[in-house]
Every structure is written in C-alpha cells, then in structure tokens.
Write a protein that holds these residues in place. Structure first.
Motif, mmCIF file in Angstrom:
data_model
loop_
_atom_site.group_PDB
_atom_site.id
_atom_site.type_symbol
_atom_site.label_atom_id
_atom_site.label_comp_id
_atom_site.label_asym_id
_atom_site.label_seq_id
_atom_site.Cartn_x
_atom_site.Cartn_y
_atom_site.Cartn_z
ATOM 1 N N PRO A 95 0.837 -1.211 0.000
ATOM 2 C CA PRO A 95 0.000 0.000 0.000
ATOM 3 C C PRO A 95 0.865 1.251 0.000
ATOM 4 C CG PRO A 95 0.079 -0.964 2.182
ATOM 5 C CD PRO A 95 0.794 -1.932 1.268
ATOM 6 N N SER A 96 0.281 2.326 -0.507
ATOM 7 C CA SER A 96 0.989 3.596 -0.534
ATOM 8 C C SER A 96 0.853 4.289 0.814
ATOM 9 C CB SER A 96 0.413 4.488 -1.643
ATOM 10 O OG SER A 96 -0.948 4.751 -1.388
ATOM 11 N N ALA A 97 1.547 5.398 0.954
ATOM 12 C CA ALA A 97 1.521 6.139 2.221
ATOM 13 C C ALA A 97 0.138 6.729 2.470
ATOM 14 C CB ALA A 97 2.590 7.226 2.201
ATOM 15 N N ALA A 98 -0.519 7.206 1.400
ATOM 16 C CA ALA A 98 -1.860 7.790 1.567
ATOM 17 C C ALA A 98 -2.848 6.727 2.028
ATOM 18 C CB ALA A 98 -2.332 8.421 0.262
ATOM 19 N N THR A 99 -2.744 5.527 1.468
ATOM 20 C CA THR A 99 -3.653 4.452 1.870
ATOM 21 C C THR A 99 -3.460 4.084 3.330
ATOM 22 O OG1 THR A 99 -3.547 3.627 -0.394
ATOM 23 C CG2 THR A 99 -4.434 2.130 1.277
ATOM 24 N N GLU A 100 -2.199 4.057 3.798
ATOM 25 C CA GLU A 100 -1.925 3.738 5.204
ATOM 26 C C GLU A 100 -2.510 4.802 6.126
ATOM 27 O OE1 GLU A 100 2.224 3.191 5.604
ATOM 28 O OE2 GLU A 100 2.237 1.203 4.657
ATOM 29 N N ARG A 101 -2.433 6.056 5.732
ATOM 30 C CA ARG A 101 -2.979 7.122 6.582
ATOM 31 C C ARG A 101 -4.512 6.998 6.689
ATOM 32 N NH1 ARG A 101 1.109 10.379 4.091
ATOM 33 N NH2 ARG A 101 -0.401 11.103 2.534
ATOM 34 N N LYS A 102 -5.185 6.681 5.560
ATOM 35 C CA LYS A 102 -6.627 6.498 5.599
ATOM 36 C C LYS A 102 -7.022 5.365 6.534
ATOM 37 C CE LYS A 102 -7.544 8.287 0.945
ATOM 38 N NZ LYS A 102 -8.061 7.960 -0.417
ATOM 39 N N GLN A 103 -6.277 4.255 6.482
ATOM 40 C CA GLN A 103 -6.585 3.132 7.364
ATOM 41 C C GLN A 103 -6.406 3.498 8.832
ATOM 42 O OE1 GLN A 103 -4.237 -0.171 6.096
ATOM 43 N NE2 GLN A 103 -5.357 -0.452 4.161
ATOM 44 N N GLN A 104 -5.358 4.277 9.125
ATOM 45 C CA GLN A 104 -5.122 4.694 10.517
ATOM 46 C C GLN A 104 -6.279 5.585 11.014
ATOM 47 O OE1 GLN A 104 -1.294 6.516 10.638
ATOM 48 N NE2 GLN A 104 -0.161 4.573 10.258
ATOM 49 N N ARG A 105 -6.790 6.486 10.135
ATOM 50 C CA ARG A 105 -7.907 7.359 10.540
ATOM 51 C C ARG A 105 -9.162 6.536 10.812
ATOM 52 N NH1 ARG A 105 -6.913 11.842 5.776
ATOM 53 N NH2 ARG A 105 -4.950 12.707 6.637
ATOM 54 N N ARG A 106 -9.418 5.563 9.963
ATOM 55 C CA ARG A 106 -10.601 4.726 10.167
ATOM 56 C C ARG A 106 -10.498 3.949 11.473
ATOM 57 N NH1 ARG A 106 -11.034 2.189 4.046
ATOM 58 N NH2 ARG A 106 -11.635 4.157 3.000
ATOM 59 N N GLN A 107 -9.300 3.442 11.757
ATOM 60 C CA GLN A 107 -9.149 2.699 13.011
ATOM 61 C C GLN A 107 -9.360 3.616 14.213
ATOM 62 O OE1 GLN A 107 -5.349 0.818 12.920
ATOM 63 N NE2 GLN A 107 -5.898 -0.614 11.249
ATOM 64 N N ALA A 108 -8.847 4.865 14.116
ATOM 65 C CA ALA A 108 -9.020 5.802 15.240
ATOM 66 C C ALA A 108 -10.497 6.134 15.451
ATOM 67 C CB ALA A 108 -8.216 7.070 14.977
ATOM 68 N N ARG A 109 -11.234 6.355 14.322
ATOM 69 C CA ARG A 109 -12.656 6.651 14.454
ATOM 70 C C ARG A 109 -13.410 5.444 15.026
ATOM 71 N NH1 ARG A 109 -13.571 9.449 8.511
ATOM 72 N NH2 ARG A 109 -12.278 11.328 8.924
ATOM 73 N N GLY A 110 -13.078 4.300 14.580
ATOM 74 C CA GLY A 110 -13.749 3.116 15.073
ATOM 75 C C GLY A 110 -13.525 2.905 16.562
ATOM 76 N N ASN A 111 -12.317 3.115 17.003
ATOM 77 C CA ASN A 111 -12.030 2.972 18.438
ATOM 78 C C ASN A 111 -12.792 4.011 19.248
ATOM 79 O OD1 ASN A 111 -10.339 0.862 17.838
ATOM 80 N ND2 ASN A 111 -8.498 2.152 17.762
ATOM 81 N N GLY A 112 -12.923 5.266 18.731
ATOM 82 C CA GLY A 112 -13.649 6.308 19.462
ATOM 83 C C GLY A 112 -15.135 5.970 19.574
ATOM 84 N N GLY A 113 -15.724 5.466 18.492
ATOM 85 C CA GLY A 113 -17.125 5.098 18.530
ATOM 86 C C GLY A 113 -17.406 3.964 19.505
ATOM 87 N N ASN A 114 -16.487 3.036 19.564
ATOM 88 C CA ASN A 114 -16.656 1.937 20.504
ATOM 89 C C ASN A 114 -16.640 2.424 21.944
ATOM 90 O OD1 ASN A 114 -16.827 0.199 18.363
ATOM 91 N ND2 ASN A 114 -14.621 -0.303 18.401
ATOM 92 N N ARG A 115 -15.764 3.422 22.195
ATOM 93 C CA ARG A 115 -15.687 3.963 23.570
ATOM 94 C C ARG A 115 -17.006 4.676 23.955
ATOM 95 N NH1 ARG A 115 -9.650 6.655 23.185
ATOM 96 N NH2 ARG A 115 -8.513 4.652 23.066
ATOM 97 N N ARG A 116 -17.590 5.403 22.956
ATOM 98 C CA ARG A 116 -18.852 6.101 23.287
ATOM 99 C C ARG A 116 -19.951 5.084 23.600
ATOM 100 N NH1 ARG A 116 -17.586 8.960 18.465
ATOM 101 N NH2 ARG A 116 -16.422 10.894 18.898
ATOM 102 N N ARG A 117 -19.995 4.016 22.810
ATOM 103 C CA ARG A 117 -21.022 3.001 23.039
ATOM 104 C C ARG A 117 -20.831 2.325 24.400
ATOM 105 N NH1 ARG A 117 -20.649 0.152 17.079
ATOM 106 N NH2 ARG A 117 -21.472 1.946 15.897
#
Length: 618
Positions: free
Chosen positions: A594-616
């Motif tokens: 994967p390219s650097a841009a693709t890795e950054r997108k995956q990291q953002r999605r993981q961060a958002r997913g972890n935040g949503g789980n904490r709210r729930r």
C-alpha cells in the motif's frame, strides 16, 4: 681520617674521591670488630650492601685480601648465579656477606640467611642505590638488623637523600669529607680532561684514532644505552681492536668474562654502560672516553674516576653533541670546569693528533701488525648456573666461523642442432625387449599386446619428425596390409606370426606418445596388458570395404588433436542496448504494497472506530 672513628664503633658518613681507598677504610674496621672466626658461630656478623654485581665481586676480593691473617670467611651474594652454592656456604658458616639488595632479601625470604646477629652494616655507593630504586629494599634490610649496630655510608658524592636516610637510621653519625673547600664532587686532579663538540656520525672515527695514541694502555668507553654499547663494540671489533661489552642485558658469566679479560690484558678496550662506572678498580686504565654525554655531574665524576686512581695519571675525553650543549653547561657549572663552550672537533682536525699524541697519518683501522691481543675468546667463560632468561649477544670477529661455500652440482646439458643431438651429446639408444607369450600354458588369461619386430625396428632406426606440438608421429600404414582373421571366441588367442600385422588393439588410457627433446632418443616402451577387440562375425578379406586414404593408426602414433571450436561472438546491435536484464521475481500471489496515503486512511478509520466503541461502552 675515617679509620679511627670506624674502629671506635661510631656511625659515620664517608665521602672521598674515587680511588682513595674507601673500601679498606670500612673493611679493616669491620674485620677488626668481628675478630677471628669461630666454629660455633655460623651466622654473619658483618654486612656490606652494594648496588652492582661487579662492585660486589671487587669488594669481596679486597676484603679477602685484608682478612688474610685473620682468616675471616667472606661470601659474595648477588643475582645471576645459582642459589645452591650460596646456600651451602651459608650453612657452612660465614663472617661477612657482600651482596646486592635483591639476592639478600631472596635468601632471607627462603630462610637461608639470618641477619639477626649483624653488628656492622656498610652501604657502599649509597647514592647509586637510591638512583636505582633500592630505597625500599634498604629500609627492609635495616628492619632485619638489630638496632644496636654500627652503620657506615661511603660514596664519592653525597646527595640530600643520603643525608635524610642517615638521619633516620644512623645514630649521631660523623660526616667525614676528604675534599677541598672548593665544593662537593670535585673531580680527580690527576685526570686531564678534554671536552669536544663532535658529530654523532664521526665519533666512532675519533675513538678509533684515539685508541692508536702513543702510550695508551687500557681504555674504557662509556655509553648511555645498551644498544649504543653493542653498536660501538661491534664497530671497534670490525676495525681490528680487541674489545668487549658489559651491560645489563648480558648474562653474568659473560660480564665476568669480559672484566677478567680486561684485567688480564687479553682485551684493551671495554665498552660499558654505567654499571661499570661505580667502584671498578682496574690497574693501567689510561684513557676514559665518554662516548655519550653524562646525564648529571655525579655520573661524570664516577666515569672519569676509573682512571687516575691511587696517584696515577690519566686522560678523559668527553663528546658533546649539539643537542646536548644545555645539559653539558649545567654539568660544567656544577663542577666548576672551564669547558662551557666545547671546541668543534672532527676526526680530521689537527688538534686531535696534537692533544692526544696520535701519530700523523693514523687512520680509523688498526693495522694488522698491531693486533697482538688475544681477544675475548681467549678468556674462558665460567658456568655459574645462571638463573633467569638466557641472554645472547653477537659473536666477535675471532668467534665467527667461516663457512665453506656450498658445492654446486654440475648441470648435465645435451648439445642439439636442429632438434637433433650432436655426436658429443648423443644418448645411447635403448633397445626394446619382447617377451614371447606361450598361449598353451595360460589359455584362460588375456594375452597382452604383441609388438612386431617391424614396429620395433621402425621405432629405433627411423628418425622422427618434430612437429609444433612436440609429438613424434609414425608414417601411415600401407593400405594393402593383410589383416589376420580373428580367432573364435571359445579358443585361445594364438601368437601372431612376425610377417602378419598385429590384431586391432583397443586404445588404452595412455596414448603412447613418445615425447622427447631429441629426435633420436626414444621413450621406453611400456608393455601393458590390453584387451583384444574381436569382431562378432568374421568376414573375408575380399568382401571387406577398403577405406580410401584413411591410414590405420599405429601403436606408436598419436591421434590428431580435436579441432578446436571457436565460441560464438555476441555482438550487440547498439552499444546502448541492454544485454542482461534482471529477472522479475514477483508472482501473482504477492500483494501490492500500500501507498503512504492508503496507510494514513486506514489509521484514521481505526481511530474513528475505536472512538465510537468507547462512546457506546460509556
């Protein structure tokens, strides 16, 4: 002056010039206080400590001479000798021991020497012992001796350390100085001193001419280092002088051998370091040469004190190099001499001949007519049972063995002309012997290859032709040569008649080449067993096809070499064309990185997913 005080039993410090008899000053008083030897008294009553081995030997000889009427037992103890003779002498009983600090403490540690009954202690050349680092050993010796004793210190120079030592271990000592009022450490007036400024490369030439002066007796040459001592001794030995070296790297047997040869007159030049500058008393020493400038004024006084002893006269010559002028000026000022600016001198200077009384025209090599000394090898070296590592030195001129030149084996050469040996170099022709084979006696064995007499005659008589590959080849066989029929398989092979051609033989591993450097010399023929090749079906001679112009290979012929195949040349179409291309190692199953841009997108999605789980979870 010191003898009455020493006889009265007082502690004293004796200071006098070299050669004034300091050894007898303390020796007579010590022997007198000890008295005659007794059988029930085996422990020593007197102890003399000296800094060097050579001085210990000399002091012992003087004490033995002084105790001739009393019969006192004097033992010399120093390093470099075996322990056993010294231990046996201690067991038999001694009255006076003369030795160096190291060996004395070794014998005390081994419980062979007991100093508990010593009543008189003498430190000879005490300042030299302090310079060599013997102060801790001397303090240990003082603790092993009873406090009720008589202590005497003797030396030609008395620095401040000796005064401090005397205040600590001596009981109200009396300082006796046999000197003038001009100052301490004054040189001997019987010695005529000469100081020259010389070049390092020219000093050996001046010394070689000085040694040929008229009226010269024994001469001592002092060097600063052991390596310089060996170099000067080797140079003088090459120039024809009888010379020996004395320094710390030589074995004790070699050092004593050199001193004995010097005293006995077998050599007349002794090259030494400062180990021979203290207390060595040798008669008829007329010249002393300071090859290297002394380090201080005390060393200079002791060096030149080897000559002019006991009222005699002598000459001392000191060489000062340009970089040593500062050191020499300090020595000159301390001793009050008149050589602040030494005269520049070379081996060709006129004042060298006039001041040293050297004959005109003298060169730096001793003539053969004047080489009358026996040399160092004439003095026998004693087996002292030396301890420690073995020490060696270069052999002198009279010790070298002339090795005869190795005999060369003559080369055997053969004269050739045009590839053929001449009559002078012709080699004998070897004859080939053919052993007849009896087929009836050995029917089941394989018959070896049979050589006809015609082939032997051609191999020995006909000359060979030299080729480029240095291979001897035979002439082709005629085509109409009759071929003998092969025998049946179940019968033994009979011997071929001489008139017929031999059967066809299989080619062996060795190709039967007759390579030689000459045309007439033939290689010996090796008779080996070879298998006979028999055809499966016998054909008549007439029906067999005849190969045209194909010669049959003979036994002594060499097959032609295979034709070399020239490799194909690769000519690229263009100098910029790619000839080699790295292979592609990737496969279809490999995932694309994967390219650097693709890795950054995956990291953002993981961060958002972890935040949503904490709210729930909250």
């Amino acid at each position: 002056m010191a003898l009455p005080l020493a006889l009265s039993g007082q502690d004293l410090i004796g200071q006098a010039r070299t050669g004034t008899g300091k050894t007898l000053a303390f020796g007579i008083a010590m022997l007198q206080s000890i008295g005659k030897p007794r059988k029930n008294r085996k422990k020593p009553r007197g102890l003399v400590v000296v800094p060097t081995r050579e001085l210990a030997v000399q002091v012992s000889e003087d004490l033995v001479t002084a105790a001739g009427k009393l019969g006192s037992r004097v033992l010399t103890v120093y390093g470099g000798r075996a322990y056993e003779p010294q231990v046996e002498a201690l067991k038999a009983g001694v009255d006076v021991i003369v030795g160096t600090p190291g060996r004395l403490l070794d014998l005390v540690k081994q419980k062979h020497l007991d100093l508990s009954q010593v009543t008189a202690l003498v430190l000879d050349e005490a300042d030299r012992m302090l310079d060599l680092g013997f102060l801790p050993d001397i303090e240990r010796i003082f603790k092993l001796i009873p406090e009720q004793r008589q202590t005497m210190l003797f030396s030609a120079t008395m620095p401040g350390e000796i005064v401090g030592l005397s205040r600590k271990y001596l009981n109200r000592p009396t300082h006796v100085r046999a000197e003038h009022d001009s100052g301490e450490g004054e040189t001997t007036p019987q010695v005529r001193q000469i100081v020259w400024r010389a070049h390092r490369m020219d000093k050996i030439e001046i010394v070689a001419r000085l040694l040929q002066a008229e009226g010269r007796g024994l001469t001592m040459v002092f060097c600063e280092t052991k390596r310089a001592c060996d170099m000067v001794a080797e140079q003088l030995d090459t120039r024809g002088f009888a010379v020996a070296a004395v320094h710390g790297d030589l074995g004790q047997g070699q050092r004593e051998q050199a001193l004995r040869a010097f005293r006995n007159g077998k050599i007349d030049v002794l090259v030494a370091t400062d180990v021979a500058a203290r207390g060595i008393d040798i008669d008829d020493v007329t010249h002393v040469v300071n090859y290297d400038c002394p380090t201080d004024d005390k060393t200079y006084v002791h060096r030149i004190g080897r000559t002019g002893r006991a009222g005699r006269t002598g000459i001392s010559v000191t060489f000062v190099e340009w970089e040593e002028l500062t050191r020499w000026k300090m020595i000159n000022q301390m001793l009050g001499l008149d050589f602040a600016e030494p005269e520049e001198t070379y081996s060709t200077s006129a004042h060298v001949y006039t001041e040293l009384n050297i004959p005109e025209g003298t060169k730096g090599v001793l003539p053969h007519a004047a080489r009358s000394r026996a040399g160092l090898s004439a003095e026998r070296i004693e087996d002292l049972g030396e301890t420690g590592r073995s020490r060696t030195r270069g052999r002198r001129r009279d010790e070298r063995e002339e090795r005869p030149p190795a005999a060369r084996t003559p080369r055997q050469r053969r004269r050739t002309r045009g590839g053929k040996l001449t009559q002078e170099g012709a080699a004998p022709v070897e004859t080939l012997e053919v052993e007849p084979v009896d087929s009836h006696s050995r029917p089941n064995e394989e018959t070896p290859a049979i050589i006809t007499t015609d082939e032997v005659a051609r191999a020995t008589a006909e000359p060979r032709r030299r080729t480029r590959r240095s291979v001897v080849q035979d002439e082709p066989v005629a085509q109409d040569t009759p071929v003998a029929a092969a025998p049946p398989q179940d019968t033994a092979v009979a011997e071929a008649p001489v008139q017929e051609a031999p059967a066809t033989r299989a080619t062996s591993r060795t190709t039967g080449r007759a390579t030689s450097r000459s045309a007439t010399r033939t290689a010996p023929v090796e008779t080996r067993e070879a298998e006979l090749v028999t055809p499966p079906v016998a054909q008549p001679v007439a029906e067999r096809p005849v190969a045209a112009a194909v010669p049959e290979p003979s036994f002594l012929s060499t097959p032609p070499p295979p034709a070399g195949k020239e490799p194909e040349r690769i000519i690229p179409p263009s100098p910029f064309a790619v000839i080699f291309q790295s292979p592609d190692l990737a496969t279809d199953d490999d995932d694309i990185a994967p390219s650097a841009a693709t890795e950054r997108k995956q990291q953002r999605r993981q961060a958002r997913g972890n935040g949503g789980n904490r709210r729930r979870a909250g």
